[in-house]
Design a protein around this motif. Structure first.
Motif, PDB file in Angstrom:
ATOM      1  N   SER A  97      14.464 -13.956 -10.543  1.00  0.00           N
ATOM      2  CA  SER A  97      15.327 -14.310  -9.056  1.00  0.00           C
ATOM      3  C   SER A  97      16.595 -13.320  -9.105  1.00  0.00           C
ATOM      4  N   THR A 101      20.439 -12.217  -2.161  1.00  0.00           N
ATOM      5  CA  THR A 101      19.418 -11.371  -1.972  1.00  0.00           C
ATOM      6  C   THR A 101      19.662 -10.132  -1.010  1.00  0.00           C
ATOM      7  N   ARG A 155      13.297  -2.551  -4.164  1.00  0.00           N
ATOM      8  CA  ARG A 155      13.356  -3.505  -5.385  1.00  0.00           C
ATOM      9  C   ARG A 155      14.347  -3.212  -6.457  1.00  0.00           C
ATOM     10  N   PRO A 168      10.659  -8.987  -8.679  1.00  0.00           N
ATOM     11  CA  PRO A 168       9.409  -9.476  -7.675  1.00  0.00           C
ATOM     12  C   PRO A 168       9.633  -9.234  -6.245  1.00  0.00           C
ATOM     13  N   ASP A 169      11.230  -9.558  -6.003  1.00  0.00           N
ATOM     14  CA  ASP A 169      11.476  -9.466  -4.580  1.00  0.00           C
ATOM     15  C   ASP A 169      12.152  -8.328  -4.161  1.00  0.00           C
ATOM     16  N   TYR A 170      12.522  -8.181  -2.923  1.00  0.00           N
ATOM     17  CA  TYR A 170      13.218  -6.968  -2.364  1.00  0.00           C
ATOM     18  C   TYR A 170      14.797  -7.405  -2.107  1.00  0.00           C
ATOM     19  N   GLY A 185      10.015  -8.049   3.339  1.00  0.00           N
ATOM     20  CA  GLY A 185       8.940  -7.220   2.274  1.00  0.00           C
ATOM     21  C   GLY A 185       7.736  -7.825   2.409  1.00  0.00           C
ATOM     22  N   THR A 186       6.886  -6.782   2.011  1.00  0.00           N
ATOM     23  CA  THR A 186       5.429  -7.239   1.911  1.00  0.00           C
ATOM     24  C   THR A 186       4.670  -6.369   1.278  1.00  0.00           C
ATOM     25  N   SER A 187       3.338  -6.785   0.857  1.00  0.00           N
ATOM     26  CA  SER A 187       2.611  -5.706   0.094  1.00  0.00           C
ATOM     27  C   SER A 187       1.201  -5.703   0.745  1.00  0.00           C
ATOM     28  N   ASP A 190      -0.544  -9.142   0.244  1.00  0.00           N
ATOM     29  CA  ASP A 190       0.117 -10.249   1.110  1.00  0.00           C
ATOM     30  C   ASP A 190      -0.689 -11.214   1.588  1.00  0.00           C
TER      31      ASP A 190
END
Length: 752
Positions: A97, A101, A155, A168-170, A185-187, A190
């Motif tokens: 983390s 952010t 990222r 793992p997160d933007y 964010g997405t993938s 998702d």
């Protein structure tokens, strides 16, 4: 360099000298046992597992808790240690983390995780866009860094001497002025696609997604509450706008982006198109294509494509050689909407498109004569938001060889497969192809092509579980041709193919007005020669009850011109009438009788004079044509005398006793046009005519008799419209021009 006898135990080298627990290390030396379990290898006090062994090489797995120092090997009572020092590595760093952010350049960010390098400077932290951050503090569980100038949303990657790891997160880097109200964010995997909210028409949102160079991404938009249009823009990791598109309010929408240029974090920018769009929310689902494996013509069963993610495409591939004749059966669609199948060649060009296929529908994608050798890509693209399944079955065309007047050839086609019946044109240049004993439960089409794949002749049809035919004239003797049968709805079944040369009847003359001929083979044509000694019109009445079941008649003039559609055979009675209208060229005219379906038997042809109904005058009185014999045509003549020509209109007394075709013949005997006249038609417009004498032929449809009364007026003289805009109007169009939009119009009869 120390040298040891091959039987003396020694450890000469370690590769690598730094590795994490679980990694493989290779020890080179002498005197090792070739039995792995007989070699005891220790890293400090921890024993390693030997995975392979030879007399000079051991491969071992670094044990958990390995200590820094030499690596020891014991074989029996002998032991040896490496001269090199092994250093345990921490392995790839891990970032679990970070906080905060988001933030502009200069913001302090704490990355929490493990596996960081012990020296602060050995930890390299990169933000999206490749910018390296300053590490201001390091602990075993955290790195504190500053957002570097030029960093972009995306990222964060941490790299140490032992490896690298992407967070793992933007991390969001707001643009100047905080232009993006929402950044998510997405993938492509998702399971809970994000929704973005825009509170006003002057705000924007963006969706961040990682992709590799060459990827194809699809974005599906759903659940929009915006009142106006949205504009979507795709921005590359280098801040280059790749494409943009507009989306109407409330509609389901898919945006396919192929062959992305670089690897990195892409931005999907969503913004109101104008002030009318207003606030709203929309859900964005991203997908990569579903890779559905490979197809091959030898596959016994279809490859099933199942798409359950809205907006997702599916792709499969197959190998083919240049010139291959292949098809793909798109089978048993269950899509909630529709799905289209597209096939691309190795060079990227489209070679086939099928569909769209709705639920319960099957179809065939024809890929005949493929242009190149290599890997072809098949894409299944559903309508926006549609999900479901589709079977794909790749097949090579079934090819058979036919010989004129030889025995039939049986063939079986599987689902989505075509049949090619190949033959060499005989000297007479006229053949008929019959298809019988059909077990295909749907109708099928027939068409012919030459050796270069060019279409020749007309088209034929084969009825479901029945039979059919195709008739070809004017072929080049000795050239190779193929007749292609394609079942509709990708149906399967068996059939028999027949190739026949025509039967020629005894010529019809003034003194010999009737003739008979035997049709013995399915698809066989009948040639009826008709001798014309003067210019008067002739009708030929054909009768083949229980023999001919529908079809057409073509006429070949003495000069070799072909008049298609000269007559139509009634499917129920097997009768037909063929008009050879005045002025009729002297010599032998050939009637080509082409049955759609037939049963072997006798066909009778009779020669009857056409009924001369007299002369019409532009603007003069109406006259009546009396037709007292079924299938015998009547005709009027008229003259255009004005130097500037005329624009004649037919004025018809309704109702006529039957439907009929009005055909206009020029002074040289050429067909100038034709149109369908119903019982209720009251007027018809002729094309503009130059000075000369013309013939108007009345050919009734079916075995009808009765009287037709009509006259002519010249609309160019009055400046009035013909009434072609009124109900019940028709028109005769010039040859080669398409008729109007009326459902009753047909193409003009050609003269070859």
């Amino acid at each position: 360099m120390d040298r040891f006898a091959s039987t003396v135990l020694s450890v000469l080298s370690l590769v690598p000298v730094r590795a994490a627990s679980g990694a493989s290390v290779t020890l080179s030396g002498t005197g090792f046992s070739t039995t792995a379990a007989s070699n005891k290898v220790t890293f400090g006090t921890k024993t390693a597992t030997v995975t392979s062994a030879s007399a000079t090489r051991l491969v071992v797995t670094v044990p958990s808790g390995a200590a820094k120092g030499p690596v020891s090997v014991a074989v029996g009572t002998a032991s040896a240690a490496s001269a090199e020092t092994f250093t345990p590595a921490l392995g790839n760093p891990s970032v679990t983390s970070y906080a905060p952010t988001s933030g502009p350049p200069g913001t302090a960010v704490v990355l929490s995780g493990s596996g960081f390098a012990s020296a602060k400077t050995d930890n390299i932290v990169r933000f999206a866009g490749g910018r390296i951050a300053e590490v201001v503090e390091r602990t075993d569980t955290a790195l504190t860094v500053k957002v570097p100038p030029g960093a972009k949303a995306g990222r964060i990657t941490v790299e140490t001497p032992d490896g690298q790891q992407m967070a793992p997160d933007y991390f969001d880097v707001p643009l100047e002025g905080n232009e993006f109200e929402t950044t998510v964010g997405t993938s492509p995997t998702d399971e809970t696609p994000p929704s973005v909210t825009i509170s006003a028409s002057d705000k924007r949102a963006r969706v961040l997604i990682d992709a590799d160079a060459g990827d194809s991404l699809t974005f599906h938009l759903s659940g929009s509450t915006f009142q106006g249009d949205l504009r979507l823009r795709m921005i590359s990791p280098q801040d280059v706008e790749l494409d943009d598109v507009w989306v109407r309010p409330g509609e389901l929408f898919d945006w396919d982006l192929t062959d992305l240029p670089v690897s990195g974090t892409y931005s999907l920018v969503i913004e109101p198109a104008d002030s009318s769009t207003g606030p709203g929310t929309v859900t964005v689902t991203a997908s990569l294509p579903l890779e559905a494996g490979r197809l091959a013509p030898t596959d016994a069963t279809p490859t099933q494509v199942s798409l359950n993610r809205p907006g997702q495409l599916a792709r499969t591939v197959f190998e083919a050689q240049q010139g291959d004749d292949l098809t793909i059966g798109a089978l048993d669609s269950t899509f909630t909407g529709r799905a289209t199948v597209t096939v691309q060649a190795p060079s990227g060009g489209t070679v086939g498109v099928g569909g769209p296929h709705a639920s319960g529908v099957s179809g065939t994608v024809v890929l005949g004569n493929l242009p190149e050798t290599g890997t072809y890509v098949v894409t299944v693209n559903p309508d926006p938001g549609a999900t479901g399944t589709l079977g794909l079955l790749l097949s090579a065309d079934v090819k058979i060889s036919l010989s004129p007047d030889a025995a039939s050839v049986s063939v079986v086609a599987r689902r989505g497969q075509q049949v090619q019946a190949e033959f060499t044109a005989p000297p007479g240049r006229i053949v008929g192809i019959g298809v019988t004993d059909v077990t295909i439960p749907t109708n099928s089409s027939l068409n012919a092509q030459d050796a270069n794949g060019n279409h020749v002749g007309g088209y034929g049809a084969v009825l479901a579980n029945s039979d059919g035919s195709l008739h070809l004239n004017g072929l080049i003797a000795g050239d190779n041709y193929a007749v292609v049968l394609q079942p509709s709805s990708a149906a399967a079944g068996s059939m028999k193919f027949w190739l026949s040369t025509p039967v020629t009847a005894t010529p019809l003359t003034i003194s010999s007005s009737s003739t008979q001929a035997e049709l013995t083979r399915p698809g066989q044509q009948l040639i009826v020669p008709v001798h014309a000694a003067g210019s008067s019109g002739i009708s030929v009445v054909l009768s083949g009850p229980n023999v001919i079941r529908g079809g057409t008649v073509a006429r070949v003039t003495p000069t070799g011109q072909v008049v298609n559609g000269a007559g139509y055979i009634d499917a129920a009675s097997g009768d037909a009438g063929v008009a050879l209208p005045t002025p009729l060229a002297e010599g032998t005219h050939l009637l080509l009788v082409q049955p759609t379906r037939m049963t072997p038997g006798t066909v009778t042809a009779s020669r009857v004079p056409g009924v001369n109904a007299g002369t019409l005058t532009l603007g003069g009185a109406k006259r009546t044509a009396v037709i007292s014999q079924p299938h015998v045509h009547s005709y009027f003549t008229f003259t255009v005398e004005a130097q500037n020509g005329a624009k004649p209109d037919l004025e018809i007394e309704a109702p006529s006793p039957f439907d009929w075709f009005a055909t206009l013949i020029g002074s040289a005997g050429e067909v100038r046009g034709s149109t369908y006249i119903s019982k209720t038609t009251v007027s018809a417009s002729l094309a503009s005519l130059t000075p000369g004498t013309y013939t108007l032929v009345i050919a009734q449809i079916g075995p009808s008799t009765g009287q037709v009364t009509l006259g002519l007026k010249d609309r160019s003289a009055t400046g009035a419209s013909s009434g072609g805009d009124r109900a019940g109007a028709a028109r005769i169009v010039p040859e080669g021009r398409t008729p109007g939009s009326r459902a009753s119009s047909r193409r003009p009869v050609g003269t070859g």
